[in-house]
Design a protein around this motif. Structure first.
Motif, short mmCIF file in Angstrom:
data_model
loop_
_atom_site.label_atom_id
_atom_site.label_comp_id
_atom_site.label_asym_id
_atom_site.label_seq_id
_atom_site.Cartn_x
_atom_site.Cartn_y
_atom_site.Cartn_z
N PHE A 38 0.85 -1.21 0.00
CA PHE A 38 0.00 0.00 0.00
C PHE A 38 0.88 1.25 0.00
O PHE A 38 0.56 2.25 -0.64
CB PHE A 38 -0.94 -0.01 1.21
N ARG A 39 1.98 1.17 0.72
CA ARG A 39 2.92 2.30 0.76
C ARG A 39 3.52 2.56 -0.63
O ARG A 39 3.65 3.70 -1.06
CB ARG A 39 4.04 2.03 1.77
N ALA A 40 3.88 1.49 -1.32
CA ALA A 40 4.51 1.63 -2.64
C ALA A 40 3.53 2.24 -3.64
O ALA A 40 3.91 3.10 -4.44
CB ALA A 40 5.00 0.26 -3.13
N ALA A 93 -4.79 8.71 14.43
CA ALA A 93 -5.59 9.04 13.24
C ALA A 93 -5.58 7.87 12.26
O ALA A 93 -6.61 7.49 11.68
CB ALA A 93 -5.05 10.30 12.58
N ARG A 94 -4.41 7.25 12.07
CA ARG A 94 -4.30 6.15 11.12
C ARG A 94 -5.04 4.91 11.63
O ARG A 94 -5.75 4.24 10.88
CB ARG A 94 -2.81 5.83 10.87
N ASP A 95 -4.92 4.63 12.95
CA ASP A 95 -5.66 3.50 13.53
C ASP A 95 -7.16 3.67 13.35
O ASP A 95 -7.86 2.73 13.00
CB ASP A 95 -5.38 3.39 15.04
N ALA A 135 -8.76 5.46 11.12
CA ALA A 135 -9.10 5.28 9.71
C ALA A 135 -9.09 3.79 9.35
O ALA A 135 -10.00 3.29 8.67
CB ALA A 135 -8.12 6.05 8.82
N ASP A 136 -8.09 3.05 9.84
CA ASP A 136 -7.99 1.61 9.53
C ASP A 136 -9.13 0.81 10.15
O ASP A 136 -9.64 -0.12 9.56
CB ASP A 136 -6.64 1.05 10.03
N ARG A 137 -9.52 1.20 11.37
CA ARG A 137 -10.56 0.43 12.08
C ARG A 137 -11.97 0.73 11.57
O ARG A 137 -12.87 -0.10 11.69
CB ARG A 137 -10.52 0.74 13.60
O1 C5P Z 1 1.85 -1.87 8.24
P1 C5P Z 1 2.07 -0.44 7.79
O2 C5P Z 1 2.07 0.53 8.92
O3 C5P Z 1 3.24 -0.28 6.90
O4 C5P Z 1 0.77 -0.13 6.90
C1 C5P Z 1 0.55 1.15 6.38
C2 C5P Z 1 -0.92 1.35 6.09
O5 C5P Z 1 -1.30 0.52 4.99
C3 C5P Z 1 -1.88 1.00 7.21
O6 C5P Z 1 -2.08 2.05 8.12
C4 C5P Z 1 -3.17 0.69 6.44
O7 C5P Z 1 -3.89 1.86 6.14
C5 C5P Z 1 -2.65 0.09 5.15
N1 C5P Z 1 -2.71 -1.37 5.16
C6 C5P Z 1 -3.91 -1.98 4.87
N2 C5P Z 1 -4.00 -3.34 4.81
C7 C5P Z 1 -2.92 -4.10 5.03
C8 C5P Z 1 -1.69 -3.50 5.36
C9 C5P Z 1 -1.61 -2.12 5.43
O8 C5P Z 1 -4.92 -1.30 4.67
N3 C5P Z 1 -3.04 -5.44 4.93
#
Ligand code: C5P
Length: 238
Positions: free
Chosen positions: A38-40, A194-196, A198-200
């Motif tokens: 996702f980062r790339a 903020a990232r947690d 958004a992810d949750r």
């Molecule tokens: O694990 P890392 O912190 O490098 O992940 C970066 C972001 O990529 C996470 O905060 C999330 O938004 C996304 N991600 C995801 N699904 C995954 C791995 C990462 O949505 N399986």
């Protein structure tokens, strides 16, 4: 030989990737850092000046990006080493647009599942011998590995840690890399929260403990202890 897949999910800075890498080395398994993918994609969009909210364009970028893991600590995109570039805070702060893009997730999911089968060189594993049989496998970490990507993984672990402890770990990590900039500990905590969140709370593949995942709170564990605990879980399931 048999295939043993380990899914490790959890919030940011919970110690997932450090643990996953050491565990993979110890078992002779491949390691796949799904977050790096996702980062790339986010990096490639930024390099091409693509609006991260343009879902169709971002999806096309994901389609065109050739992402691989030539070594344990190395991420390549389109033939270039992007291992350090993808850890930039510019990426981390904007990644949620890419992570919530269903088209992107579908494309990366196919690649992640293929890698878990050992179809991709970076995920090749030599494995270890157990009762006269070779056990090969893969460790994959992320947010939705146990729930969406590998719902039938042989072992699922959900890592948690106190937010204060995770913030301090990430702060120290950035500081050691000289990548902290002018950020304070509070800034790092705010970004993580903020990232947690958004992810949750996202609609597609949110961060969630799979029902059959084993919860592991690493707040008061050393890295070595974390690795040992999961290593024991593997042997209990052989
Ligand atoms: O694990 P890392 O912190 O490098 O992940 C970066 C972001 O990529 C996470 O905060 C999330 O938004 C996304 N991600 C995801 N699904 C995954 C791995 C990462 O949505 N399986």
């Amino acid at each position: 030989s048999r295939l043993f897949r380990i899914a490790i999910d959890g919030p940011g800075a919970s110690g997932k990737s450090t643990t996953a890498k050491l565990l993979a080395t110890k078992l002779g398994f491949g390691y796949i850092d799904s977050g790096a993918m996702f980062r790339a994609v986010t990096l490639k969009c930024q390099q091409q000046n693509i609006d991260l909210k343009d879902q169709e364009k971002v999806k096309q970028v994901a389609q065109s990006a050739r992402i691989s893991f030539p070594a344990l600590d190395q991420v390549e995109m389109d033939g270039k080493d992007v291992s350090n570039l993808i850890r930039n805070s510019n990426i981390t702060r904007n990644i949620s647009h890419v992570a919530s893009n269903m088209g992107v997730r579908d494309i990366l999911a196919d690649q992640q599942r293929a890698m878990a089968k050992g179809d991709i060189p970076g995920a090749n594993s030599t494995g270890f011998e157990h009762n006269g049989r070779v056990v090969k496998g893969v460790v994959m970490d992320g947010r939705d590995i146990g729930t969406v990507i590998l719902p039938d993984a042989e072992l699922k672990v959900f890592i948690e840690a106190d937010i204060k402890i995770r913030s301090k770990r990430r702060y120290d990590e950035l500081k050691n890399k000289g990548a902290l900039g002018s950020d304070t500990l509070q800034d790092v905590q705010k970004d993580l929260e903020a990232r947690d969140l958004a992810d949750r709370t996202r609609k597609v593949a949110p961060l969630l403990k799979a029902q059959d995942a084993i919860a592991l709170d690493t707040s008061h564990l050393t890295i070595a202890q974390q690795v040992e605990k999961i290593y024991d879980m593997v042997y209990q399931r052989l």
